[in-house]
Design a protein around this motif. Structure first.
Motif, PDB file in Angstrom:
ATOM      1  N   PHE A   1      82.268  76.191  29.781  1.00 41.91           N
ATOM      2  CA  PHE A   1      81.856  77.044  30.763  1.00 41.91           C
ATOM      3  C   PHE A   1      80.899  77.418  31.678  1.00 41.91           C
ATOM      4  CE2 PHE A   1      85.844  79.728  28.529  1.00 41.91           C
ATOM      5  CZ  PHE A   1      86.957  78.693  29.168  1.00 41.91           C
ATOM      6  N   ASN A   2      79.635  77.454  31.014  1.00 43.20           N
ATOM      7  CA  ASN A   2      78.726  77.549  31.964  1.00 43.20           C
ATOM      8  C   ASN A   2      78.466  76.395  32.870  1.00 43.20           C
ATOM      9  OD1 ASN A   2      77.897  80.066  30.751  1.00 43.20           O
ATOM     10  ND2 ASN A   2      76.706  79.107  29.072  1.00 43.20           N
TER      11      ASN A   2
ATOM     12  N   LEU B   1      91.201  76.501  26.242  1.00 46.13           N
ATOM     13  CA  LEU B   1      89.817  76.730  25.787  1.00 46.13           C
ATOM     14  C   LEU B   1      89.347  78.220  25.607  1.00 46.13           C
ATOM     15  CD1 LEU B   1      88.098  74.546  28.832  1.00 46.13           C
ATOM     16  CD2 LEU B   1      88.361  73.852  26.461  1.00 46.13           C
ATOM     17  N   PHE B   2      89.903  78.965  26.200  1.00 44.51           N
ATOM     18  CA  PHE B   2      89.898  80.528  26.016  1.00 44.51           C
ATOM     19  C   PHE B   2      90.388  80.616  24.622  1.00 44.51           C
ATOM     20  CE2 PHE B   2      89.191  81.789  30.509  1.00 44.51           C
ATOM     21  CZ  PHE B   2      87.970  82.644  30.366  1.00 44.51           C
TER      22      PHE B   2
ATOM     23  N   MET C   1      83.926  84.068  42.682  1.00 40.47           N
ATOM     24  CA  MET C   1      83.358  85.069  41.873  1.00 40.47           C
ATOM     25  C   MET C   1      82.289  84.463  40.748  1.00 40.47           C
ATOM     26  SD  MET C   1      85.538  88.271  41.499  1.00 40.47           S
ATOM     27  CE  MET C   1      86.351  89.080  43.073  1.00 40.47           C
ATOM     28  N   SER C   2      81.338  84.984  40.350  1.00 42.68           N
ATOM     29  CA  SER C   2      80.985  84.353  39.099  1.00 42.68           C
ATOM     30  C   SER C   2      81.833  84.743  38.007  1.00 42.68           C
ATOM     31  CB  SER C   2      79.423  84.744  38.746  1.00 42.68           C
ATOM     32  OG  SER C   2      79.508  86.048  38.315  1.00 42.68           O
TER      33      SER C   2
ATOM     34  N   SER D   1      81.246  87.675  25.928  1.00 42.90           N
ATOM     35  CA  SER D   1      80.483  87.218  25.219  1.00 42.90           C
ATOM     36  C   SER D   1      80.343  85.638  25.469  1.00 42.90           C
ATOM     37  CB  SER D   1      80.726  87.307  23.787  1.00 42.90           C
ATOM     38  OG  SER D   1      81.573  86.634  23.420  1.00 42.90           O
ATOM     39  N   LEU D   2      81.430  85.126  25.878  1.00 43.92           N
ATOM     40  CA  LEU D   2      81.467  83.630  26.130  1.00 43.92           C
ATOM     41  C   LEU D   2      80.515  83.331  27.430  1.00 43.92           C
ATOM     42  CD1 LEU D   2      85.076  82.721  25.985  1.00 43.92           C
ATOM     43  CD2 LEU D   2      83.573  81.919  24.176  1.00 43.92           C
ATOM     44  N   PHE D   3      80.122  84.103  28.106  1.00 45.41           N
ATOM     45  CA  PHE D   3      79.504  83.958  29.161  1.00 45.41           C
ATOM     46  C   PHE D   3      78.059  84.444  29.493  1.00 45.41           C
ATOM     47  CE2 PHE D   3      83.882  83.476  30.566  1.00 45.41           C
ATOM     48  CZ  PHE D   3      83.861  82.134  31.223  1.00 45.41           C
ATOM     49  N   ASN D   4      77.903  85.302  28.327  1.00 44.62           N
ATOM     50  CA  ASN D   4      76.712  85.784  28.319  1.00 44.62           C
ATOM     51  C   ASN D   4      75.556  84.641  28.188  1.00 44.62           C
ATOM     52  OD1 ASN D   4      77.278  88.407  28.765  1.00 44.62           O
ATOM     53  ND2 ASN D   4      77.456  88.968  26.607  1.00 44.62           N
TER      54      ASN D   4
END
Lengths: 134, 439
Positions: free
Chosen positions: B223-224, B289-290, B409-410, B434-437
């Motif tokens: 994702f990142n 994926l999620f 958007m991010s 938490s997946l994107f932190n």
């Protein structure tokens, strides 16, 4: 909706390119095809088979180009603007694209293309026709 | 790798023979030979294509177009032995990388052939970038990985095929902050199979929590990379990554060794293309994926539901978005409110039988956790967790892709918007955040 039974006319003077386009369409579930080696033959095929539901035509062909074929189709009362028409072309210069849009093309794919690109473009065309019908 | 040489004149034949070793050329002597072989050509078979124009422009232009379609990464050169044949603009437009007029261009022709055959040029065409965190320490790799040295454009072996990917190597990647490695294009499927296998089995010695963390970390890195707005990489790179994720989800679901990917199969099953293929395939990939990252056991059902969830909206303008707007007229509103049920109806008319959970996900993907959704206005736990995951993927996709007149958007901005509309429960929302932190 483009049903899998939709009859597709593929016009290209190059046999191998017709095969490539047909292979990509088969990947998308289509099964009924007509082929034409130039715009003139494509016009005859269209006249003989009014149930053709989609035209995928090369731009540069002898006798009658893809653009001329498109103009003929759009000028003919039997087809008018209800026959979806897509150009497959190596020409992606702005002026030429503008000319095709002016003549009523529904979409164009620039060579080379993958089956997914063709699917996306056909999806857009279908959407446009559904909107018109609504 | 050989050069494909379509040469008819003694002049070109002898020039190529003297410049290249005999076994480095695959000769085509007649048009029929070319047409009989062409179906088998693909990228990676030839280092370059050379075609002589003396058999008439039609044939050479067909070769140019066909080779560009079948082998888009392989450079192709046209050679004109007569000035009359030298219509450079037309020739280039029809797929050739370059065109040379003999005898004056002989030198630059040989230089072009030589540069197409350098290890760097071949390497550039045949390597695929992968994300380093996808490789698990102590696992055995079924493909060789390479590091890319951009200054001299070299690819060096980092870990060999069939050897263990040791802790030491994993640490090295972390220490030097190497985010990407490369694999040979031909090994792409092996790589998907490896990652899918790692995700499925994780490590039997791990606890459920550790396993979940491992999966989460793997998806987080994908994702990142996918949504990295600061990246200077091109739009094509984003597309390439999405394709990779798609390949991975496909392998995860259908297993190794399948020629046709999951989404092409679904598209074929429903027949025709009366749907927004890229939205469907992207939402399906994101939902899967999620689902994997959030510990769902129904990943395949999520991918199927993601693919068909909006099939009834094929004619619905994308700019209308995913939320009802009070300014819409009644007909538009009705189409939108009915689309979960209508999508199921369309699938059924195609004689497709979906898993019952996938049907429920499609039906409930516009329900909201706060009970203000549609079609039934169900709330909280009455909405299937996976239907909420599908809703997350659907909204997330809409908000994070570029739309006319609006900046994308991010991921965290998108989650903030989603968090405020009441569609997801707080636990799911926190897990998604938490997946994107940052790691």
């Amino acid at each position: 909706m483009f049903a899998p039974t939709t009859k597709i006319l593929i016009a290209d003077d190059m046999t191998t390119m017709r095969k490539i386009v047909m292979k990509a369409c088969k990947e998308l579930g289509f099964a009924a095809f007509f082929e034409a080696a130039d715009g003139q033959i494509a016009w005859q095929v269209l006249n003989e088979n009014p149930d053709i539901g989609l035209v995928i035509s090369d731009w540069n062909m002898p006798n009658c180009s893809g653009l001329d074929l498109l103009k003929r189709v759009r000028a003919d009362g039997r087809f008018k603007s209800t026959l979806p028409f897509m150009l497959v072309t190596a020409e992606n210069e702005a002026a030429q694209v503008a000319e095709a849009i002016k003549a009523g093309v529904d979409g164009y794919v620039v060579k080379p293309f993958a089956a997914n690109a063709l699917a996306a473009k056909l999806g857009e065309i279908h959407k446009k026709y559904n909107k018109k019908a609504a | 790798m050989k050069v494909l040489a379509i040469a008819f004149s003694e002049e070109l034949k002898s020039l190529l023979s003297s410049a290249l070793k005999g076994d480095a050329i695959h000769w085509i002597a007649t048009k029929d030979q070319f047409f009989s072989e062409v179906d088998n050509y693909n990228d990676g078979m030839f280092s370059a294509v050379v075609c002589e124009l003396s058999e008439g422009p039609e044939f050479a232009l067909e070769v140019g177009q066909v080779m560009r379609s079948l082998c888009p990464q392989t450079p192709s050169f046209a050679c004109a032995l007569d000035k009359k044949e030298f219509a450079a603009k037309t020739i280039r437009k029809n797929g050739y990388s370059d065109v040379f007029l003999f005898p004056i261009d002989k030198g630059s022709f040989l230089e072009a052939i030589a540069s197409a055959m350098t290890p760097e040029a071949l390497a550039k065409r045949s390597y695929k970038r992968i994300m380093s965190p996808d490789l698990q320490a102590k696992s055995k790799l079924s493909f060789t990985t390479y590091v890319h040295l951009p200054l001299n454009n070299k690819y060096l072996v980092f870990a060999n095929k069939d050897e263990e990917f040791t802790d030491k190597k994993a640490e090295k990647l972390t220490k030097f902050q190497v985010g990407s490695l490369y694999v040979d294009q031909k090994d792409s499927n092996r790589f998907y199979e490896y990652v899918a296998e790692q995700m499925k089995s994780a490590d039997n010695s791990l606890s459920e929590t550790e396993r979940g963390e491992k999966l989460k970390s793997s998806i987080r890195s994908m994702f990142n990379e996918l949504f990295d707005q600061n990246s200077e990489e091109s739009f094509d790179h984003g597309k390439e990554l999405m394709e990779s994720c798609r390949g991975l989800v496909s392998t995860y679901i259908v297993g190794p060794g399948q020629k046709t990917d999951f989404h092409t199969r679904l598209l074929r099953t429903i027949g025709g293309v009366g749907m927004d293929y890229s939205h469907s395939a992207d939402v399906s990939t994101l939902a899967a994926l999620f689902g994997i990252a959030l510990g769902s056991k129904k990943v395949e059902e999520l991918a199927i539901a993601g693919f068909f969830h909006d099939v009834a909206l094929a004619s619905f303008p994308v700019e209308y978005g995913y939320e009802i707007n009070p300014q819409w007229d009644e007909a538009i509103k009705k189409t939108f409110l009915d689309h979960p049920q209508q999508s199921l109806n369309i699938v059924k008319t195609k004689k497709m039988i979906l898993p019952p959970e996938a049907e429920k996900m499609i039906f409930q993907h516009h329900e909201k956790f706060d009970g203000k959704g549609f079609p039934k206005g169900q709330a909280g736990d009455r909405i299937l967790l996976e239907a909420q995951i599908l809703s997350l993927a659907d909204q997330f996709h809409y908000l994070t892709v570029a739309r006319p007149g609006q900046a994308r958007m991010s991921p965290l901005e998108a989650l903030e918007v989603i968090g405020k509309n009441g569609s997801l429960g707080p636990a799911l929302l926190n897990q998604a955040r938490s997946l994107f932190n940052k790691k």
